[in-house]
Design an enzyme around this catalytic site. Structure first.
Site, PDB file in Angstrom:
ATOM      1  N   ASP A 245      62.404  37.795  38.488  1.00 34.13           N
ATOM      2  CA  ASP A 245      63.258  38.748  37.784  1.00 34.13           C
ATOM      3  C   ASP A 245      64.233  38.046  36.840  1.00 34.13           C
ATOM      4  O   ASP A 245      64.899  37.079  37.229  1.00 34.13           O
ATOM      5  CB  ASP A 245      64.034  39.577  38.810  1.00 34.13           C
ATOM      6  CG  ASP A 245      64.963  40.590  38.163  1.00 34.13           C
ATOM      7  OD1 ASP A 245      64.457  41.525  37.529  1.00 34.13           O
ATOM      8  OD2 ASP A 245      66.197  40.428  38.294  1.00 34.13           O
ATOM      9  N   GLU A 282      60.064  37.550  34.035  1.00 39.91           N
ATOM     10  CA  GLU A 282      60.666  38.545  33.150  1.00 39.91           C
ATOM     11  C   GLU A 282      61.750  37.822  32.363  1.00 39.91           C
ATOM     12  O   GLU A 282      62.620  37.179  32.952  1.00 39.91           O
ATOM     13  CB  GLU A 282      61.297  39.689  33.938  1.00 39.91           C
ATOM     14  CG  GLU A 282      61.941  40.725  33.017  1.00 39.91           C
ATOM     15  CD  GLU A 282      63.032  41.543  33.676  1.00 39.91           C
ATOM     16  OE1 GLU A 282      63.375  42.605  33.129  1.00 39.91           O
ATOM     17  OE2 GLU A 282      63.542  41.121  34.733  1.00 39.91           O
TER      18      GLU A 282
END
Length: 578
Positions: A245, A282
């Site tokens: 993330d 990401e």
């Protein structure tokens, strides 16, 4: 006999507390580490640590939190589970289709065991990989999972550690790989890591408070904590990869970045296990160095999300231009992202007020290293009301958007329910046990969207249980119109992607696109295939550049070939062979 170890370099005394019995720990050979061998403890023993005689604290590396984030930890024997996936060698990313899933809202029950009962749907759909949103133990019963407190423990309401293993084993039995979303850029409010050591630093500022300590004194053990956590998920839970993330929020100014170290360790584990393991980032940076090999000077990650592709497709089919969509929407921008990955590849971004990104070398970097998607948890849940694209868009345009994703040269990813055009919302929901935090989050959500013109009453309260309930998938929809038609379309496109090598060819130098901004059409050339989309409100005749020999897939029966052109009704998509 169980060996308990904990890193707490500033403590003068450490103990293991088992049902009120305190077992002294001794300094380990590694500085800062403490150890105790407890004969009476075995699998399933509840325990906590006490530092300098203080209150009991859960283990920073707790493998099981059956009583929630503030309860004591429980030992767990990873070797006790009986795996049946002995022949599984992993799911390579290239050529695959990914399905993003949130455990709590995928089924009415919201558990990993219940999700196993829906794997037949995924196998019939034709996807190759399931990407689970975070399952590390977080506050309350339900939430997105990005505020994890115990990074080594599976959220108990999802079923705990055994349930995750059963889920992975069942996926592998159906030839489905499993990825897990992990969060290393911050830890949820309420964690007790700071009581043990310098896990955080004030030297850097992040949107979530103090940064995870990756480059300040004491950071060697913090980095080891994160890397060993990643290896644990891959090794002990047989996961096939991790989604990392918001890696742009990792504040690490060392010469050897955490991501490069992680990629190196995962590569070594893959060799040891003799199976494919992938790392997907990401990132908001639009920097291809993330997926450039380490020997070529990059970080060596397997892939990264491409928000530019999403924005280009979303803006083109919806007409939305607010916020970051203001830089997107034209056919020329869509053509650029279909052939060159990032639109912001060093060019000006009006939304940011500066130039942004870096060009991808299309002659060297394969396209499968970038994920493309029409929807994902962020692009739905971070809208004010969590509305999915199918809730406000005609099915014809939904089909066109799906077609652009599933025929792109990148690795496509779907968000759960998208495949049948689910129009149930997927909203931002929380279950914070701290009243102050719950109120702060709800108020911040209202204020954020009020600045964009939303009335406070229109923004769902994240803490309201109804917000969570509304976000669950409605499994009756796939059997109803128009959802049946959309589901059939997704299955047809995924099957076509698997059957035609042009559609999984990762060589971007072999992809080009013709387009017309005024008439709003695009034709992407992929070998003998033409990916044609008419996004205008009027019929168009699109040039193919060669004689059409057959329509392989079309969102409308009225798509007609005529020599080296194709006649397409408004809002249609087709794959044509020439």
């Amino acid at each position: 006999m169980t060996v308990f170890r904990v890193w707490t370099p500033e403590a003068a005394r450490a103990e293991v507390d088992i049902s009120g019995d305190r077992h002294p720990m001794t300094a380990d050979a590694v500085p800062g580490w403490w150890r105790a061998d407890v004969a009476a403890a075995d699998d399933g023993t509840d325990y906590a640590f006490r530092l300098d005689g203080g209150d009991p604290l859960p283990d920073p590396r707790s493998p099981w939190q059956p009583y929630g984030i503030n309860g004591v930890s429980r030992t767990y024997d990873h070797s006790a589970f009986t795996w049946t996936d002995w022949g599984w060698r992993g799911g390579p990313l290239h050529g695959s289709v990914i399905y993003e899933m949130h455990v709590g809202t995928f089924t009415p029950e919201g558990t990993l065991d219940a999700a196993i009962g829906r794997l037949g749907h995924l196998a019939d759909l034709g996807v190759d990989t399931v990407e689970l949103m975070p399952v590390a133990a977080f506050p309350g019963e339900h939430g997105w999972g990005y505020d994890g407190i115990h990074l080594w423990a599976v959220h108990e309401p999802y079923g705990g550690p055994g349930a995750l293993k059963r889920f992975v084993d069942a996926c592998h039995a159906r030839r489905l790989a499993v990825l897990l979303d992990v969060v290393y850029n911050h830890v949820g409010i309420g964690n007790r890591l700071g009581a043990f050591g310098p896990y955080f630093t004030e030297a850097h500022v992040t949107p979530w408070g103090p940064a995870v300590n990756l480059d300040q004194p004491g950071s060697d053990e913090v980095r080891a904590f994160l890397i060993e956590n990643a290896l644990m998920w891959l090794r002990d839970y047989h996961l096939d990869g991790l989604r990392l993330d918001a890696v742009h929020a990792l504040e690490d100014h060392r010469a050897l970045h955490l991501l490069e170290s992680l990629a190196s360790e995962v590569q070594a584990l893959a060799a040891r296990l003799n199976r494919d393991l992938v790392l997907i980032a990401e990132s908001d940076l639009n920097d291809p160095r993330l997926v450039t090999s380490r020997e070529a000077g990059g970080y060596g990650l397997t892939a990264q999300w491409s928000d530019d592709f999403h924005h280009a497709v979303h803006a083109a089919i919806t007409g939305e231009r607010q916020g970051y969509y203001g830089d997107f929407g034209s056919m020329s921008v869509l053509a650029h992202t279909m052939t060159r990955v990032f639109y912001h590849d060093g060019r000006w971004s009006a939304f940011r007020g500066r130039s942004h990104g870096r060009q991808v070398d299309i002659f060297r970097v394969p396209a499968h290293r970038f994920l493309c998607y029409l929807q994902n948890h962020d692009q739905i849940g971070n809208r004010a009301t969590g509305d999915r694209i199918a809730a406000g868009l005609a099915p014809d345009l939904v089909k066109a958007g799906a077609g652009l994703v599933l025929t792109a040269p990148y690795t496509p990813m779907l968000f759960m329910g998208e495949e049948w055009g689910a129009d149930t919302p997927w909203q931002y929901f929380t279950d914070h046990v701290d009243p102050w935090l719950a109120d702060t989050v709800a108020r911040g959500r209202r204020e954020e969207f009020a600045a964009h013109g939303w009335a406070a009453t229109d923004v769902p309260d994240p803490q309201d249980p109804a917000t969570f309930a509304r976000s669950k998938l409605d499994w009756s929809q796939p059997c109803e119109k128009p959802h049946q038609d959309i589901l059939a379309w997704y299955r047809e496109l995924i099957a076509l992607r698997r059957s035609r090598p042009e559609l999984t060819d990762p060589r971007l130098d072999r992809v080009r696109a013709d387009h017309d901004d005024q008439d709003r059409w695009i034709v992407v050339h992929r070998g003998r295939l033409r990916i044609a989309a008419n996004l205008s409100q009027s019929p168009q005749r699109l040039p193919l550049g060669a004689r059409g020999t057959g329509v392989l897939a079309a969102s409308s029966p009225d798509v007609k070939l005529d020599g080296d052109t194709v006649a397409m009704p408004p809002a249609t998509f087709a794959v044509i062979e020439v």
